[in-house]
Design a protein around this motif. Structure first.
Motif, PDB file in Angstrom:
ATOM      1  N   ILE A 116       0.891  -1.183  -0.024  1.00  0.00           N
ATOM      2  CA  ILE A 116       0.098   0.080   0.016  1.00  0.00           C
ATOM      3  C   ILE A 116       0.964   1.275  -0.066  1.00  0.00           C
ATOM      4  CG2 ILE A 116      -1.649   1.137   1.315  1.00  0.00           C
ATOM      5  CD1 ILE A 116      -2.717  -1.311   2.365  1.00  0.00           C
ATOM      6  N   ARG A 117       0.639   2.120  -1.019  1.00  0.00           N
ATOM      7  CA  ARG A 117       1.493   3.295  -1.093  1.00  0.00           C
ATOM      8  C   ARG A 117       0.516   4.661  -0.663  1.00  0.00           C
ATOM      9  NH1 ARG A 117       3.536   5.615  -6.760  1.00  0.00           N
ATOM     10  NH2 ARG A 117       1.113   6.217  -6.772  1.00  0.00           N
ATOM     11  N   LEU A 118       1.014   5.180   0.126  1.00  0.00           N
ATOM     12  CA  LEU A 118       0.315   6.608   0.522  1.00  0.00           C
ATOM     13  C   LEU A 118       1.015   7.862   0.079  1.00  0.00           C
ATOM     14  CD1 LEU A 118      -0.846   5.738   4.197  1.00  0.00           C
ATOM     15  CD2 LEU A 118      -1.880   5.206   2.427  1.00  0.00           C
ATOM     16  N   LYS A 119       0.434   8.262  -0.957  1.00  0.00           N
ATOM     17  CA  LYS A 119       1.246   9.577  -1.620  1.00  0.00           C
ATOM     18  C   LYS A 119       0.659  10.656  -1.143  1.00  0.00           C
ATOM     19  CE  LYS A 119       2.629  11.013  -6.143  1.00  0.00           C
ATOM     20  NZ  LYS A 119       2.584  10.812  -7.638  1.00  0.00           N
ATOM     21  N   TYR A 161       5.604  13.188  -0.727  1.00  0.00           N
ATOM     22  CA  TYR A 161       6.030  12.337   0.060  1.00  0.00           C
ATOM     23  C   TYR A 161       5.336  10.998  -0.396  1.00  0.00           C
ATOM     24  CZ  TYR A 161       8.195  16.046   2.769  1.00  0.00           C
ATOM     25  OH  TYR A 161       8.527  17.198   3.256  1.00  0.00           O
ATOM     26  N   ASN A 162       6.063   9.519  -0.130  1.00  0.00           N
ATOM     27  CA  ASN A 162       5.306   8.529  -0.377  1.00  0.00           C
ATOM     28  C   ASN A 162       5.817   7.737   1.059  1.00  0.00           C
ATOM     29  OD1 ASN A 162       4.461   8.608  -2.820  1.00  0.00           O
ATOM     30  ND2 ASN A 162       6.731   8.543  -3.467  1.00  0.00           N
ATOM     31  N   LEU A 163       4.821   6.905   1.650  1.00  0.00           N
ATOM     32  CA  LEU A 163       4.834   5.863   2.709  1.00  0.00           C
ATOM     33  C   LEU A 163       4.340   4.596   2.149  1.00  0.00           C
ATOM     34  CD1 LEU A 163       3.909   7.859   5.683  1.00  0.00           C
ATOM     35  CD2 LEU A 163       6.034   7.165   5.432  1.00  0.00           C
ATOM     36  N   TRP A 164       5.202   3.407   2.504  1.00  0.00           N
ATOM     37  CA  TRP A 164       4.585   2.111   2.044  1.00  0.00           C
ATOM     38  C   TRP A 164       4.577   1.190   3.403  1.00  0.00           C
ATOM     39  CZ3 TRP A 164       4.230   0.973  -3.185  1.00  0.00           C
ATOM     40  CH2 TRP A 164       5.092   1.975  -4.116  1.00  0.00           C
ATOM     41  N   TYR A 165       3.560   0.312   3.085  1.00  0.00           N
ATOM     42  CA  TYR A 165       3.593  -0.596   4.133  1.00  0.00           C
ATOM     43  C   TYR A 165       2.865  -1.970   3.312  1.00  0.00           C
ATOM     44  CZ  TYR A 165      -1.229   0.252   5.293  1.00  0.00           C
ATOM     45  OH  TYR A 165      -2.644   0.356   5.341  1.00  0.00           O
ATOM     46  N   LYS A 166       3.138  -2.963   3.990  1.00  0.00           N
ATOM     47  CA  LYS A 166       2.655  -4.269   3.346  1.00  0.00           C
ATOM     48  C   LYS A 166       1.651  -5.139   4.125  1.00  0.00           C
ATOM     49  CE  LYS A 166       5.590  -7.874   2.385  1.00  0.00           C
ATOM     50  NZ  LYS A 166       6.754  -8.866   2.066  1.00  0.00           N
ATOM     51  N   VAL A 167       0.517  -5.745   3.200  1.00  0.00           N
ATOM     52  CA  VAL A 167      -0.482  -6.411   3.864  1.00  0.00           C
ATOM     53  C   VAL A 167      -0.479  -7.719   2.951  1.00  0.00           C
ATOM     54  CG1 VAL A 167      -1.737  -4.293   4.651  1.00  0.00           C
ATOM     55  CG2 VAL A 167      -2.225  -5.154   2.295  1.00  0.00           C
ATOM     56  N   LYS A 168      -1.240  -8.737   3.432  1.00  0.00           N
ATOM     57  CA  LYS A 168      -1.868  -9.878   2.891  1.00  0.00           C
ATOM     58  C   LYS A 168      -3.236 -10.148   2.446  1.00  0.00           C
ATOM     59  CE  LYS A 168      -0.272 -14.648   3.199  1.00  0.00           C
ATOM     60  NZ  LYS A 168       0.358 -15.619   3.977  1.00  0.00           N
ATOM     61  N   VAL A 169      -3.561 -10.316   1.535  1.00  0.00           N
ATOM     62  CA  VAL A 169      -5.126 -10.728   1.154  1.00  0.00           C
ATOM     63  C   VAL A 169      -5.622 -12.019   1.954  1.00  0.00           C
ATOM     64  CG1 VAL A 169      -6.738 -11.137  -0.684  1.00  0.00           C
ATOM     65  CG2 VAL A 169      -4.924  -9.680  -0.972  1.00  0.00           C
TER      66      VAL A 169
END
Length: 498
Positions: free
Chosen positions: A396-399, A457-465
């Motif tokens: 997930i990218r939060l821009k 800015y960009n913030l990234w973090y990972k999730v699983k379906v």
């Protein structure tokens, strides 16, 4: 007592659901029955719970104090001048309201925090390099604690020099600075100058018959340290401490109540200052309060709970069928000395996928959310041709961007319930030249940024379906926590999982 005796509800029994609903969907509480809401409110006034929770909070705050006496926004965080100042201001307010708290246990910690502030500002060689507003905020707080902890001898000359600067420049300052300056000089024994500042505030004020006494301001700065309600709070404190006319103080308090949006003053910090100002010098009003509420035809409108009326609470709910043209005009007559505030509101719910992204040129913030799958070590944006399925790992990218330098920014990403987060421990992180505090919850991911300069800015973090179906992911909200009028949110995405 009456409200507390209601039987436990499903809401009370399911702690996990309760936490998620309270954190992520506070509006849902409005749909609870009146009895449930009143029971929740009554719980806040349990004396034993209040005593324990306040002691726990005081201990938690002081346990986070750094070795140099300063406090950070979060635990294990670098010390922060403004956060330390704000914590000390709360101790000051407890003192002035004569709240019964074990202050002796915290005197050493308070003194260390005061010395931290002294060392930051009074060691400053170039007095002009510090903005007037920062000097005034510091002196306003420090002058209260001078009896408890006198200014060190090697700092006295600088202290007196700063007083001269404030005396020379107060007239050009905003209302908050003027009010605090009047308090500073009152604390310092210069009553003539304090009286002069109060006189100028009186002369420059406006009085609205319905809403009370206030000042017209033109500042649109992204300010976390003073909001309109806080400006009003400091004015009340200045008038109280300089023994101004009680009628004017009541008029100021009336205006303060009308700035509350009828449920809060916008932020926790502003709400605390509002409550403090309203309680300061408050006198118990003898006799029961009585309001007269009538409609367009001058027919009385009865409140739902007569027992509450004597405590000044009047609540009326109209269902859809009860709304008529007679309610186009409602008159509230207040024969009492104390000011009252009320509101008439129409509540409705909207489907979340109909909420569009913030696109307001007056707001400094813009934020959007996108999803990416990792294919051959490359992140590829998820669209209609890139379907998701159980087990997929998604970035997930939060821009986001800001047009102004801002402080204490909170970004909250509400996740779709198909996603299971790869939880990491809460703590300080560095990413793409951005320093922030990260915290993951069951239904949202949170980022707290002490200082956000102008830029993108960009913030990234990972999730699983984790689940099959069609899901809405909720809003991603970006907001200045202490100037909450500055905010933005993303649009809502619809996700199909095969």
């Amino acid at each position: 007592k009456d409200w507390s005796s209601v039987d436990n509800t499903k809401w009370d029994n399911d702690k996990n659901l309760k936490e998620i609903i309270e954190n992520e969907s506070p509006w849902l509480q409005e749909l609870l029955s009146t009895k449930e809401r009143r029971k929740k409110l009554a719980g806040y006034f349990n004396k034993e719970v209040l005593q324990k929770s306040s002691n726990d909070l005081l201990h938690k705050i002081i346990s986070r104090q750094n070795d140099n006496g300063g406090l950070g926004w979060f635990s294990n965080e670098n010390d922060d001048f403004w956060i330390t100042l704000q914590v000390l201001q709360t101790f000051k307010q407890l003192n002035e309201l004569n709240v019964d708290w074990n202050k002796v246990d915290y005197e050493k910690s308070i003194n260390e925090a005061l010395l931290y502030l002294d060392n930051i500002l009074l060691k400053e060689k170039d007095t002009k390099s510090v903005p007037l507003q920062k000097w005034v905020d510091y002196m306003y707080l420090r002058s209260h604690f001078k009896t408890q902890l006198p200014i060190e001898n090697n700092f006295v000359e600088k202290w007196n020099k700063v007083l001269e600067i404030i005396e020379k420049d107060w007239l050009e300052a905003d209302v908050t600075c003027k009010a605090k300056s009047a308090i500073i000089f009152k604390n310092e024994g210069n009553t003539d100058l304090a009286t002069k500042i109060i006189k100028q505030l009186n002369e420059s004020s406006l009085v609205d018959e319905s809403f009370g006494m206030y000042w017209k301001t033109t500042s649109n700065a992204v300010s976390f340290w003073s909001t309109p309600s806080e400006e009003q709070s400091y004015a009340i404190e200045a008038f109280e401490k300089n023994n101004e006319d009680e009628t004017k103080i009541l008029s100021l308090k009336s205006r303060l109540l009308n700035q509350s949006n009828y449920d809060s003053f916008g932020s926790t910090k502003a709400t605390v200052n509002g409550i403090y100002a309203y309680l300061l010098g408050n006198k118990k009003v003898d006799g029961k309060s009585t309001l007269h509420i009538s409609d367009k035809l001058n027919e009385a409108i009865d409140t739902e709970n007569k027992n509450l009326n004597e405590y000044g609470v009047y609540e009326i709910n109209f269902t859809k069928d009860a709304i008529s043209s007679n309610l186009q005009e409602i008159t509230i007559e207040n024969p009492n000395k104390s000011p009252v505030v009320g509101s008439i509101s129409y509540n409705f719910l909207q489907d979340i996928d109909k909420v569009t992204k913030t696109n307001n040129k007056e707001q400094p913030f813009v934020i959007q959310k996108n999803y990416f799958k990792e294919i051959s070590n490359e992140r590829v944006i998820v669209n209609n041709s890139q379907e998701l399925k159980i087990g997929d790992e998604v970035w997930i990218r939060l821009k986001f961007s800001t047009k102004e330098n801002t402080s204490y920014v909170h970004i909250k990403d509400n996740r779709a319930s198909t996603f299971e987060p790869f939880f990491e421990l809460s703590g300080i992180k560095y990413e793409n030249e951005l320093r922030y505090f990260y915290k993951g919850n069951d239904a949202s991911t949170n980022f707290f940024i002490n200082y956000l300069p102008i830029g993108e800015y960009n913030l990234w973090y990972k999730v699983k379906v984790n689940n099959v179906g069609v899901f809405l992911d909720g809003l991603t909200i970006m907001q200045s926590m202490y100037a909450p009028q500055y905010n933005a949110h993303s649009e809502v995405n619809r996700l199909t999982i095969n």
